[in-house]
Design a protein around this motif. Structure first.
Motif, mmCIF file in Angstrom:
data_model
loop_
_atom_site.group_PDB
_atom_site.id
_atom_site.type_symbol
_atom_site.label_atom_id
_atom_site.label_comp_id
_atom_site.label_asym_id
_atom_site.label_seq_id
_atom_site.Cartn_x
_atom_site.Cartn_y
_atom_site.Cartn_z
ATOM 1 N N ASN A 226 0.962 -1.157 0.174
ATOM 2 C CA ASN A 226 -0.068 -0.018 0.173
ATOM 3 C C ASN A 226 0.916 1.360 -0.059
ATOM 4 O O ASN A 226 1.732 1.538 0.895
ATOM 5 N N ASN B 24 -4.161 1.187 -8.764
ATOM 6 C CA ASN B 24 -3.314 0.022 -8.578
ATOM 7 C C ASN B 24 -2.227 0.139 -9.644
ATOM 8 O O ASN B 24 -2.593 0.186 -11.006
ATOM 9 N N ASN C 286 1.448 -2.796 -6.419
ATOM 10 C CA ASN C 286 0.661 -2.252 -5.177
ATOM 11 C C ASN C 286 -0.571 -1.488 -5.195
ATOM 12 O O ASN C 286 -0.489 -0.694 -6.336
ATOM 13 N N ASN C 287 -1.119 -1.323 -4.234
ATOM 14 C CA ASN C 287 -2.396 -0.134 -4.320
ATOM 15 C C ASN C 287 -1.583 1.350 -4.152
ATOM 16 O O ASN C 287 -0.662 1.154 -3.503
ATOM 17 N N PHE D 123 -7.184 -0.628 3.644
ATOM 18 C CA PHE D 123 -6.422 -1.413 4.285
ATOM 19 C C PHE D 123 -6.647 -1.551 5.368
ATOM 20 O O PHE D 123 -7.599 -0.707 6.153
#
Length: 259
Positions: free
Chosen positions: A136, A187, A191-192, A222
């Motif tokens: 993240n 994204n 990863n986000n 998250f």
């Protein structure tokens, strides 16, 4: 979007080698700041550890030009960069502080940055905040050459783009962490990415990192992550400058505080 590489190279550099060549052309003479700095490097992944932080040159993108970094400390550093007027991120020179505390156990985390940026090119002066597993990524764009609406010559990662190619925010005019932002979510394939674009540019800011991470958590994007690297630097797409003279970016001061 970027795949930043943080390979620590221990490089002892007394000053830049002014006689080196790249593509058969002389590199520009080092600036006075570079010559007087405690550390400098032109290596793509040059890095220097100081005061519990690490300063990275981090030239990771394809099609990059020359970039020289200098630092007096983790707080005061800068780069001269000459990246061509082409698309795609070329580099993210930055100073990094690793936190390593779970969000639920973090009492506070704030950071301050003061910096000087050029009037041309394509870039963002931005925080890049990661969880410990690098799944993240939270970007806080403080000053940038695009638009807070998601258009322009630099755009945030987004799940949605409009017909003109602009990124579409998921929230607008969100006041959190001491500033007002337009928020984008996407994204990059690895990863986000949560991008907070400050609705007006600034060259000096203090941000409440914990408040922003908690806001994201409360959206359900998250869970109880462990806060990893808190980075501040310049994400550069192009910096060709006048007649190929490159551009200078300077971090005047930077710090991270947490408990």
């Amino acid at each position: 979007m970027k795949m930043k590489k943080h390979v620590v190279l221990f490089i002892a550099v007394a000053g830049l080698a002014l006689g080196c060549k790249k593509n058969n052309a002389e590199l520009p003479t080092a600036t006075e700041a570079q010559v007087k700095a405690n550390w400098s490097s032109s290596a793509a992944y040059g890095s220097w550890s100081n005061g519990g932080y690490t300063v990275y040159n981090d030239v990771w993108g394809s099609g990059a030009g020359a970039q020289n970094i200098w630092a007096n400390s983790y707080s005061n550093w800068g780069v001269w960069a000459n990246h061509p007027n082409t698309g795609g991120i070329k580099s993210y020179p930055n100073s990094t502080k690793y936190v390593g505390v779970a969000l639920s156990s973090l009492n506070s985390c704030t950071s301050s940055a003061n910096f000087t940026v050029p009037s041309s090119g394509a870039w963002e002066a931005t925080y890049d905040i990661w969880d410990s597993g690098n799944q993240n990524e939270t970007m806080l764009w403080l000053n940038y050459t695009g638009s807070s609406s998601g258009s322009g010559n630099v755009k945030p990662i987004s799940y949605n783009y409009n017909a003109s190619g602009a990124a579409v925010p998921v929230y607008t005019n969100v006041s959190v962490g001491g500033h007002t932002w337009n928020v984008f979510r996407g994204n990059n394939g690895s990863n986000n990415v949560y991008s907070f674009l400050r609705t007006s540019n600034t060259s000096s800011a203090t941000v409440d990192v914990k408040a922003i991470q908690t806001w994201i958590k409360n959206k359900g994007w998250f869970g109880n992550i462990t806060l990893g690297n808190v980075q501040f630097g310049f994400e550069i797409t192009s910096s060709y400058g006048t007649n190929g003279g490159g551009l200078n970016f300077t971090c005047n001061s930077y710090s991270v505080s947490y408990n």
